[in-house]
Design a protein around this motif. Structure first.
Motif, PDB file in Angstrom:
ATOM      1  N   LEU A  38       0.860  -1.192   0.000  1.00  0.00           N
ATOM      2  CA  LEU A  38       0.000   0.000   0.000  1.00  0.00           C
ATOM      3  C   LEU A  38       0.893   1.239   0.000  1.00  0.00           C
ATOM      4  O   LEU A  38       1.707   1.420   0.907  1.00  0.00           O
ATOM      5  N   LEU A  39       0.744   2.072  -1.023  1.00  0.00           N
ATOM      6  CA  LEU A  39       1.574   3.274  -1.152  1.00  0.00           C
ATOM      7  C   LEU A  39       0.736   4.512  -0.857  1.00  0.00           C
ATOM      8  O   LEU A  39      -0.358   4.671  -1.403  1.00  0.00           O
ATOM      9  N   GLU A  40       1.261   5.378  -0.022  1.00  0.00           N
ATOM     10  CA  GLU A  40       0.515   6.567   0.389  1.00  0.00           C
ATOM     11  C   GLU A  40       1.394   7.804   0.210  1.00  0.00           C
ATOM     12  O   GLU A  40       2.538   7.835   0.670  1.00  0.00           O
ATOM     13  N   ALA A  41       0.824   8.820  -0.435  1.00  0.00           N
ATOM     14  CA  ALA A  41       1.597  10.035  -0.714  1.00  0.00           C
ATOM     15  C   ALA A  41       1.883  10.842   0.552  1.00  0.00           C
ATOM     16  O   ALA A  41       2.949  11.441   0.689  1.00  0.00           O
ATOM     17  N   GLY A  42       0.926  10.854   1.471  1.00  0.00           N
ATOM     18  CA  GLY A  42       1.054  11.721   2.637  1.00  0.00           C
ATOM     19  C   GLY A  42       1.989  11.156   3.695  1.00  0.00           C
ATOM     20  O   GLY A  42       2.453  10.013   3.602  1.00  0.00           O
ATOM     21  N   GLU A  43       2.225  11.988   4.722  1.00  0.00           N
ATOM     22  CA  GLU A  43       3.058  11.522   5.839  1.00  0.00           C
ATOM     23  C   GLU A  43       2.256  10.658   6.790  1.00  0.00           C
ATOM     24  O   GLU A  43       2.807   9.996   7.665  1.00  0.00           O
ATOM     25  N   VAL A 219       0.591  -6.245   5.521  1.00  0.00           N
ATOM     26  CA  VAL A 219       0.736  -5.461   4.284  1.00  0.00           C
ATOM     27  C   VAL A 219       1.679  -4.284   4.552  1.00  0.00           C
ATOM     28  O   VAL A 219       1.406  -3.467   5.437  1.00  0.00           O
ATOM     29  N   PRO A 220       2.791  -4.165   3.814  1.00  0.00           N
ATOM     30  CA  PRO A 220       3.644  -2.991   4.000  1.00  0.00           C
ATOM     31  C   PRO A 220       2.911  -1.716   3.573  1.00  0.00           C
ATOM     32  O   PRO A 220       2.277  -1.691   2.515  1.00  0.00           O
ATOM     33  N   VAL A 221       2.968  -0.705   4.430  1.00  0.00           N
ATOM     34  CA  VAL A 221       2.351   0.596   4.108  1.00  0.00           C
ATOM     35  C   VAL A 221       3.496   1.589   3.971  1.00  0.00           C
ATOM     36  O   VAL A 221       4.175   1.892   4.945  1.00  0.00           O
ATOM     37  N   LEU A 222       3.725   2.048   2.779  1.00  0.00           N
ATOM     38  CA  LEU A 222       4.862   2.933   2.541  1.00  0.00           C
ATOM     39  C   LEU A 222       4.362   4.367   2.421  1.00  0.00           C
ATOM     40  O   LEU A 222       3.704   4.730   1.438  1.00  0.00           O
ATOM     41  N   LEU A 223       4.662   5.159   3.450  1.00  0.00           N
ATOM     42  CA  LEU A 223       4.224   6.558   3.462  1.00  0.00           C
ATOM     43  C   LEU A 223       5.177   7.409   2.631  1.00  0.00           C
ATOM     44  O   LEU A 223       6.294   6.992   2.322  1.00  0.00           O
ATOM     45  N   GLN A 224       4.717   8.608   2.316  1.00  0.00           N
ATOM     46  CA  GLN A 224       5.497   9.536   1.481  1.00  0.00           C
ATOM     47  C   GLN A 224       5.957   8.869   0.181  1.00  0.00           C
ATOM     48  O   GLN A 224       7.060   9.102  -0.290  1.00  0.00           O
ATOM     49  N   HIS A 225       5.124   8.016  -0.351  1.00  0.00           N
ATOM     50  CA  HIS A 225       5.344   7.406  -1.660  1.00  0.00           C
ATOM     51  C   HIS A 225       4.222   7.887  -2.571  1.00  0.00           C
ATOM     52  O   HIS A 225       3.129   7.316  -2.590  1.00  0.00           O
ATOM     53  N   ARG A 226       4.492   8.971  -3.269  1.00  0.00           N
ATOM     54  CA  ARG A 226       3.473   9.540  -4.147  1.00  0.00           C
ATOM     55  C   ARG A 226       3.637   8.926  -5.538  1.00  0.00           C
ATOM     56  O   ARG A 226       4.638   9.180  -6.233  1.00  0.00           O
ATOM     57  N   VAL A 227       2.677   8.142  -5.924  1.00  0.00           N
ATOM     58  CA  VAL A 227       2.792   7.440  -7.202  1.00  0.00           C
ATOM     59  C   VAL A 227       2.631   8.442  -8.343  1.00  0.00           C
ATOM     60  O   VAL A 227       1.685   9.239  -8.369  1.00  0.00           O
ATOM     61  N   VAL A 239       4.927   0.433 -11.197  1.00  0.00           N
ATOM     62  CA  VAL A 239       4.345   1.539 -10.426  1.00  0.00           C
ATOM     63  C   VAL A 239       5.501   2.364  -9.882  1.00  0.00           C
ATOM     64  O   VAL A 239       6.319   1.862  -9.103  1.00  0.00           O
ATOM     65  N   THR A 240       5.572   3.615 -10.292  1.00  0.00           N
ATOM     66  CA  THR A 240       6.707   4.451  -9.902  1.00  0.00           C
ATOM     67  C   THR A 240       6.234   5.571  -8.989  1.00  0.00           C
ATOM     68  O   THR A 240       5.267   6.273  -9.301  1.00  0.00           O
ATOM     69  N   ALA A 241       6.931   5.678  -7.855  1.00  0.00           N
ATOM     70  CA  ALA A 241       6.554   6.691  -6.865  1.00  0.00           C
ATOM     71  C   ALA A 241       7.730   7.621  -6.612  1.00  0.00           C
ATOM     72  O   ALA A 241       8.892   7.208  -6.715  1.00  0.00           O
ATOM     73  N   THR A 243       9.617   9.606  -3.671  1.00  0.00           N
ATOM     74  CA  THR A 243       9.741   9.488  -2.217  1.00  0.00           C
ATOM     75  C   THR A 243      10.803  10.489  -1.772  1.00  0.00           C
ATOM     76  O   THR A 243      11.547  11.007  -2.615  1.00  0.00           O
ATOM     77  N   PRO A 244      10.916  10.740  -0.483  1.00  0.00           N
ATOM     78  CA  PRO A 244      11.959  11.666  -0.027  1.00  0.00           C
ATOM     79  C   PRO A 244      13.350  11.182  -0.435  1.00  0.00           C
ATOM     80  O   PRO A 244      14.275  11.973  -0.586  1.00  0.00           O
ATOM     81  N   ALA A 245      13.490   9.854  -0.647  1.00  0.00           N
ATOM     82  CA  ALA A 245      14.805   9.312  -1.014  1.00  0.00           C
ATOM     83  C   ALA A 245      15.004   9.227  -2.521  1.00  0.00           C
ATOM     84  O   ALA A 245      16.029   8.740  -2.982  1.00  0.00           O
ATOM     85  N   GLY A 246      14.022   9.654  -3.296  1.00  0.00           N
ATOM     86  CA  GLY A 246      14.154   9.588  -4.752  1.00  0.00           C
ATOM     87  C   GLY A 246      13.042   8.762  -5.367  1.00  0.00           C
ATOM     88  O   GLY A 246      12.024   8.499  -4.736  1.00  0.00           O
ATOM     89  N   THR A 247      13.276   8.334  -6.602  1.00  0.00           N
ATOM     90  CA  THR A 247      12.235   7.577  -7.306  1.00  0.00           C
ATOM     91  C   THR A 247      12.309   6.106  -6.924  1.00  0.00           C
ATOM     92  O   THR A 247      13.396   5.565  -6.724  1.00  0.00           O
ATOM     93  N   TRP A 248      11.149   5.469  -6.838  1.00  0.00           N
ATOM     94  CA  TRP A 248      11.091   4.070  -6.396  1.00  0.00           C
ATOM     95  C   TRP A 248      10.067   3.350  -7.257  1.00  0.00           C
ATOM     96  O   TRP A 248       8.985   3.876  -7.506  1.00  0.00           O
ATOM     97  N   THR A 249      10.428   2.160  -7.719  1.00  0.00           N
ATOM     98  CA  THR A 249       9.516   1.423  -8.606  1.00  0.00           C
ATOM     99  C   THR A 249       9.263   0.024  -8.068  1.00  0.00           C
ATOM    100  O   THR A 249      10.169  -0.625  -7.548  1.00  0.00           O
TER     101      THR A 249
END
Ligand SMILES: Cc1cc2nc3c(=O)[nH]c(=O)nc-3n(C[C@H](O)[C@H](O)[C@H](O)COP(=O)(O)OP(=O)(O)OC[C@H]3O[C@@H](n4cnc5c(N)ncnc54)[C@H](O)[C@@H]3O)c2cc1C
Length: 560
Positions: A38-43, A219-227, A239-241, A243-249
């Protein structure tokens, strides 16, 4: 949780957005044995759902049935049809039936599997149209039972808490204090005590149990992952998001997009509703910004638009000073439902039943161009009896928000309205208002508004009273969004994404407010939105599972 945590390179399902639709999807998917991220854009987790009032409108639901309340899906369908009567062609009845039966099934599923305990909002008829065909006098509004937030442990801090409702308090208690329009009557000490005990109700009270269920199911919930994009990569979806650490796919067999409405996109608000920034705003978290269209653009997604007036926005205003961390200052207001007020346009004329917000919204947005600016006008009786938002009766209004004058002519000048016309409008209204009547525009004729938003002590009409005691007050109104959109990405059966030719895009579903509102058309009723998001999260996973079973890959829905 961060993206540096190890995770599978290829998962069965990526869910985008941890609001109502995304959480319901993730729980159902984990139950079905799908490896899910589960990817979530917000904090934090919860989206607009966490800020909401959690009126979840579910016809013929199991809770009502267990309490002996009679209802049927056919009656609920009749109601939805009636609510959309202004443009019945906007309704796709196959989708309506799918939503209604899916919502009833999903609500029961989530209770049976221990995710949530439902309550009914007590004695609450269908809001907005309690006297419409198929309407129910009570029993269709599910809400979350008070939830013990301590069950979330440290993850409690990852939950958004609604600033708009007295979290910790039940609907029954709030109604006993006079409801949403009577903030100044709320027992704030009790609210504070319940908050200290982490008793969660309203929006936070529905997100908390779903969030816990997601975590419990691993289920992993990854915050600050804005797809930012979903693209085809061979048989899979990439699916590319950001994140504060850069791009993640991450690669997935299926993707469910549940990114909510487009409240914080100025571009989409203007394009789809005609509401410009100075006339609008929103009461949802800033991560809800209409990303679905762009992130699915490469797969051919399109937007279905309904008329702007079908957007269930609310009259409100913006405070210049924030009152809590992250406060954007936007406040929906219900004081327009109370006696001794009217709403006028720039010419100083009334244009709608100004106690009933769908009528106001239609009155403003159904004209071309929209009827902005509009103003709320009231007198000293309203000031003395009701206050405004956090301002108690008789209190000082927030600096710079409200104009005050000894006469309506003067008030008109301060607001930039012709004062003579404003005076004439108010005098015309006062003639009937003294008797509790508004023959011109029917103020106070909606039963729900009379009962839940008006002043029960005002006779004979809880919403109608003259404006005849100076000083007079006025402020410019905005139309604020609440995470509910009239327009969204076109999706078909069970939320399957459709491309611009109407063909299904394999592996992609769109649920909740990110998706177009074919199931409800131009009609809206409080509670449709959470109901639809929950139902389609559940239905999308069932659809994914049944397709996989057909193709021999997987699996059946087996509750844990
Ligand atoms: C004050 C208030 C009261 C309300 N009361 C009710 C009510 O009583 N009944 C009702 O039915 N509705 C109510 N609503 C509306 C309801 O809360 C929303 O319409 C509903 O939550 C929509 O569910 P959703 O899952 O589509 O979106 P949301 O719940 O908004 O969740 C969307 C999530 O997606 C995330 N996201 C967005 N873009 C991305 C991206 N690119 N990548 C990853 N994540 C992303 C967001 O951060 C958010 O967490 C209310 C809303 C408000 C603000």
């Amino acid at each position: 949780m961060t993206s540096s945590e190890p995770g599978p390179e290829v998962v069965d399902l990526v869910v985008v957005g941890a609001g109502m639709g995304g959480l319901a999807t993730a729980v159902t998917a984990a139950d079905a044995g799908l490896t899910t991220v589960l990817l979530e854009a917000g904090e934090k987790v919860g989206g607009a759902a966490a800020y909401s009032g959690v009126q979840v409108w579910v016809g013929a639901n199991h809770v009502g049935r267990e309490r002996g309340i009679e209802d049927s899906l056919e009656d609920a369908l009749a109601y939805v049809r009636w609510a959309a009567r202004q443009d019945l062609a906007s309704l796709d009845e196959d989708r309506t039936r799918e939503w209604l039966s899916g919502a009833a099934e999903a609500a029961e599923y989530f209770e049976r599997t221990g995710v949530i305990t439902w309550d009914l909002v007590p004695d609450y008829p269908d809001y907005y149209y309690p006297d419409a065909p198929g309407a129910a006098v009570t029993g269709r509004y599910l809400t979350s039972s008070p939830y013990d937030g301590r069950l979330l442990g440290d993850d409690l801090d990852l939950l958004l808490v609604s600033p708009h409702f007295p979290v910790g308090i039940t609907y029954g208690e709030m109604f006993a204090w006079g409801g949403m329009s009577s903030r100044t009557e709320w027992d704030l000490d009790l609210v504070a005590r319940r908050r200290a005990q982490h008793v969660l109700t309203f929006g936070t009270g529905i997100v908390a149990p779903f969030f816990r269920a997601v975590l419990e199911r691993g289920v992993p919930v990854l915050l600050q992952h804005r797809v930012a994009s979903v693209a085809r990569q061979g048989d899979l979806l990439a699916v590319t998001a950001t994140t504060p650490a850069g791009t993640w796919t991450v690669l997935a067999r299926d993707v469910v997009v549940a990114t909510g409405a487009h409240d914080w996109s100025e571009e989409l608000m203007v394009e789809l509703t005609g509401i410009t920034p100075e006339n609008g705003g929103t009461v949802v978290p800033p991560s809800v910004r209409g990303d679905a269209r762009d992130l699915l653009a490469g797969l051919g997604a399109t937007i279905a638009t309904l008329p702007a007036w079908a957007a269930p926005v609310l009259p409100g205003y913006r405070l210049s000073e924030p009152s809590f961390p992250g406060d954007t200052g936007y406040r929906a207001c219900f004081e327009h439902c109370l006696p001794h007020t009217v709403i006028v346009d720039a010419e100083g004329r009334r244009f709608a039943d100004d106690s009933f917000h769908p009528a106001i919204v239609r009155g403003v947005l159904a004209t071309d161009p929209p009827r902005f600016p509009v103003f709320l006008v009231w007198d000293s009786q309203h000031h003395a009896k009701y206050g405004l938002g956090a301002t108690p009766p008789g209190g000082d209004y927030p600096e710079g928000l409200v104009c005050r004058a000894d006469s309506l002519e003067e008030l008109g000048q301060l607001l930039g309205i012709d004062g003579g016309t404003l005076r004439g409008t108010v005098e015309g209204y006062n003639a009937g208002a003294a008797e509790g009547e508004d023959p011109e525009l029917g103020r106070g004729s909606n039963l729900s508004v009379r009962r839940f938003r008006g002043d029960g002590n005002q006779r004979p009409n809880p919403c109608v009273g003259p404006l005849d005691r100076p000083p007079f007050f006025g402020m410019r109104l905005r139309l604020l969004s609440t995470g509910i959109a009239a327009s969204g990405v076109v999706a078909g059966r069970a939320g399957r994404l459709l491309d611009r030719d109407g063909a299904e895009v394999p592996g992609v579903h769109v649920v909740g407010e990110a998706s177009a509102r074919a199931a409800a058309g131009v009609g809206y009723n409080s509670g449709y939105s959470l109901s639809r998001a929950m139902a389609y999260g559940y239905l999308a996973v069932r659809d994914i599972c049944s397709r996989r079973t057909e193709s021999g890959i997987l699996t059946t829905m087996t509750p844990r």
